[in-house]
Structures are given as C-alpha cells and as structure tokens.
Design a protein around this motif. Structure first.
Motif, PDB file in Angstrom:
ATOM      1  N   LEU A 122       0.802  -1.224   0.000  1.00  0.00           N
ATOM      2  CA  LEU A 122       0.000   0.000   0.000  1.00  0.00           C
ATOM      3  C   LEU A 122       0.836   1.275   0.000  1.00  0.00           C
ATOM      4  O   LEU A 122       0.285   2.367   0.068  1.00  0.00           O
ATOM      5  CB  LEU A 122      -0.943   0.000   1.212  1.00  0.00           C
ATOM      6  CG  LEU A 122      -1.875  -1.209   1.343  1.00  0.00           C
ATOM      7  CD1 LEU A 122      -2.811  -1.023   2.528  1.00  0.00           C
ATOM      8  CD2 LEU A 122      -2.660  -1.445   0.068  1.00  0.00           C
ATOM      9  N   ASP A 123       2.144   1.143  -0.097  1.00  0.00           N
ATOM     10  CA  ASP A 123       2.980   2.321   0.116  1.00  0.00           C
ATOM     11  C   ASP A 123       2.859   3.352  -0.988  1.00  0.00           C
ATOM     12  O   ASP A 123       3.120   4.541  -0.758  1.00  0.00           O
ATOM     13  CB  ASP A 123       4.444   1.915   0.291  1.00  0.00           C
ATOM     14  CG  ASP A 123       5.201   2.930   1.136  1.00  0.00           C
ATOM     15  OD1 ASP A 123       4.752   3.209   2.265  1.00  0.00           O
ATOM     16  OD2 ASP A 123       6.220   3.470   0.650  1.00  0.00           O
ATOM     17  N   ALA A 124       2.458   2.947  -2.183  1.00  0.00           N
ATOM     18  CA  ALA A 124       2.290   3.927  -3.263  1.00  0.00           C
ATOM     19  C   ALA A 124       1.195   4.936  -2.965  1.00  0.00           C
ATOM     20  O   ALA A 124       1.150   6.005  -3.578  1.00  0.00           O
ATOM     21  CB  ALA A 124       1.979   3.198  -4.571  1.00  0.00           C
ATOM     22  N   HIS A 125       0.328   4.626  -2.001  1.00  0.00           N
ATOM     23  CA  HIS A 125      -0.790   5.512  -1.659  1.00  0.00           C
ATOM     24  C   HIS A 125      -0.466   6.425  -0.474  1.00  0.00           C
ATOM     25  O   HIS A 125      -1.300   7.235  -0.093  1.00  0.00           O
ATOM     26  CB  HIS A 125      -2.028   4.681  -1.340  1.00  0.00           C
ATOM     27  CG  HIS A 125      -2.411   3.763  -2.451  1.00  0.00           C
ATOM     28  ND1 HIS A 125      -3.046   4.193  -3.591  1.00  0.00           N
ATOM     29  CD2 HIS A 125      -2.200   2.419  -2.618  1.00  0.00           C
ATOM     30  CE1 HIS A 125      -3.241   3.159  -4.402  1.00  0.00           C
ATOM     31  NE2 HIS A 125      -2.730   2.083  -3.846  1.00  0.00           N
ATOM     32  N   ARG A 126       0.726   6.302   0.074  1.00  0.00           N
ATOM     33  CA  ARG A 126       1.103   7.050   1.276  1.00  0.00           C
ATOM     34  C   ARG A 126       1.755   8.376   0.913  1.00  0.00           C
ATOM     35  O   ARG A 126       2.770   8.420   0.226  1.00  0.00           O
ATOM     36  CB  ARG A 126       2.067   6.215   2.124  1.00  0.00           C
ATOM     37  CG  ARG A 126       2.609   6.953   3.359  1.00  0.00           C
ATOM     38  CD  ARG A 126       3.543   6.059   4.160  1.00  0.00           C
ATOM     39  NE  ARG A 126       4.731   5.660   3.411  1.00  0.00           N
ATOM     40  CZ  ARG A 126       5.853   6.380   3.315  1.00  0.00           C
ATOM     41  NH1 ARG A 126       5.938   7.576   3.926  1.00  0.00           N
ATOM     42  NH2 ARG A 126       6.884   5.934   2.621  1.00  0.00           N
ATOM     43  N   ALA A 127       1.182   9.457   1.408  1.00  0.00           N
ATOM     44  CA  ALA A 127       1.836  10.757   1.271  1.00  0.00           C
ATOM     45  C   ALA A 127       3.019  10.818   2.232  1.00  0.00           C
ATOM     46  O   ALA A 127       2.957  10.283   3.339  1.00  0.00           O
ATOM     47  CB  ALA A 127       0.852  11.881   1.577  1.00  0.00           C
ATOM     48  N   PRO A 128       4.127  11.447   1.856  1.00  0.00           N
ATOM     49  CA  PRO A 128       5.279  11.538   2.750  1.00  0.00           C
ATOM     50  C   PRO A 128       4.905  12.248   4.055  1.00  0.00           C
ATOM     51  O   PRO A 128       4.064  13.152   4.064  1.00  0.00           O
ATOM     52  CB  PRO A 128       6.295  12.364   1.949  1.00  0.00           C
ATOM     53  CG  PRO A 128       5.862  12.239   0.529  1.00  0.00           C
ATOM     54  CD  PRO A 128       4.372  12.109   0.557  1.00  0.00           C
ATOM     55  N   PRO A 129       5.525  11.850   5.165  1.00  0.00           N
ATOM     56  CA  PRO A 129       5.248  12.553   6.419  1.00  0.00           C
ATOM     57  C   PRO A 129       5.742  13.986   6.370  1.00  0.00           C
ATOM     58  O   PRO A 129       6.701  14.307   5.668  1.00  0.00           O
ATOM     59  CB  PRO A 129       6.022  11.732   7.463  1.00  0.00           C
ATOM     60  CG  PRO A 129       7.086  11.026   6.675  1.00  0.00           C
ATOM     61  CD  PRO A 129       6.501  10.772   5.321  1.00  0.00           C
TER      62      PRO A 129
END
Length: 227
Positions: A122-129
């Motif tokens: 799912l990491d492609a959907h994560r906005a950077p912190p």
C-alpha cells in the motif's frame, strides 16, 4: 488531503473479543457508537488515545492518502485476496513498554509476513510525512535501523522492530498498572478463557479511515483474505 487510512487487524464482528475490547475502550470502531466502559478507576482517561484509534493491531500504520480512497481500496483488496488465512495464537493481556496490550502467546511468522506485505503493498498511496510528523517521531530517540524505517516507510517500528499488539491503555505508572492490569485480565477472562486460550482464524484485514485531524478512526471496509 487530510484524510488518513490504515490497514489493521481487528476481531471479526461476531467474535466476543470485538464486543469486549470495544467496551473496554468505550467505542465501537465498526459502528462509531460510544459504549459504557467497565467501572475501572480512571479508565476513560487511560484509554483516551487508544479509543480514538479503535480496537486493532497495526499492519500498515496510519498515513495521509496521496492517491484516492478508491485506488487504495483496490490495492488493499488485491493484497488481501493473495494472502492466505492463518491461525492467530491465543492472546493475553501483557505489558508492552508500560502500555497494556493484547499480545500473542506464541510465535506466529504469518503475522510478520502479513504486516511486511501490507506495508509494501500500500505504500504507493502514502503521502510523505510532514516535517512536524518526522520531528515528533524522532523525539523517541530512534535507533539507526528505526531511522531508516522512518525514512523508507514513514514509520519507525517495522520489520525487526514490529510487534503485534492491540493497545488497551496509555503508558501506565507502576501504581496504575497495579490495579488496571488485574481489571483488564478479569474483563477479558471470559473471552480468552485465561490459562487455556484459543486460536483465532485470521480471515480478513480492515481498512480504517480517519476523516481529519482529531477525528476517530472507523472501519471503512473488511477485506477477506483469499490465499
């Protein structure tokens, strides 16, 4: 976008653990309903943070969605469909660095494989912190490995540092733990049949969502494992 999502394990709705754990926290993440908690001193305050997140064990930690919920849901469902169901060892109330949590009573390699797979899938959907989020994480004096995990995945406690746990309280003082832990053990005793326990079949994972800062996390969808 301010919406956040996470992939969690949570008990199935008809599992007695769902009702017992939701009552302990004072909120049902399935329905959003506020529940009456057991008469344990200071329990509403001791469970305030855990109540906001809902009864769960973290697989893919909360993240701001960089794509869309529909795209995230599609990939989460595909991940679940290619993951085989497995048995979760019996759980028990344990201390975890001062917090009370439900933890597995025997090793379970399938749990580690599940979370490692979820983090990557799912990491492609994560906005950077944000810088503020990174600074907050770094207050915990991260190890070099944890710093690397934070840089790669936006969360420091993964891979070797990941531990399955269903959070029940904030960090307790020794005095608080002296009364809260026995109360928790008594509350969950009928569910776990303390001393014998039973395994649970992990047949689904849950997409949780948070509408915005400070909002409670809710179960948006339960996704069946396929294998």
């Amino acid at each position: 976008m301010t919406m956040r999502a996470a992939l969690y394990w949570a008990p199935e709705v008809d599992d007695p653990l769902h009702a017992a754990g939701s009552a302990w926290l004072g909120r049902d993440a399935e329905t959003g309903a506020t529940l009456t908690q057991p008469p344990v001193p200071d329990l509403p305050a001791l469970t305030a943070d855990a109540r906001g997140y809902g009864l769960h064990a973290t697989l893919k930690p909360p993240f701001r969605i960089a794509t869309s919920y529909a795209a995230l849901r599609e990939d989460a469902a595909a991940f679940a469909a290619r993951t085989a169901p497995f048995d979760l060892p019996p759980l028990a109330v344990m201390d975890l660095k001062g917090f009370l949590a439900l933890r597995e009573t025997a090793p379970c390699p399938a749990l580690r494989a599940l979370t490692d797979g979820a983090v990557a899938a799912l990491d492609a959907h994560r906005a950077p912190p944000t810088e503020q989020e990174l600074a907050r994480r770094r207050k915990a004096n991260l190890s070099p490995r944890q710093e690397a995990m934070l840089a790669r995945w936006g969360y420091p406690y993964l891979e070797e540092d990941w531990q399955f746990h269903v959070t029940l309280t904030r960090r307790l003082t020794p005095e608080e733990a002296a009364w809260v832990r026995p109360a928790a053990e008594a509350h969950f005793a009928s569910v776990f049949e303390m001393g014998t326990g039973r395994a649970r079949r992990v047949r689904e994972v849950c997409l949780f969502t948070q509408a915005g800062p400070g909002a409670p996390f809710l179960i948006a969808e339960r996704l069946a494992l396929g294998g």
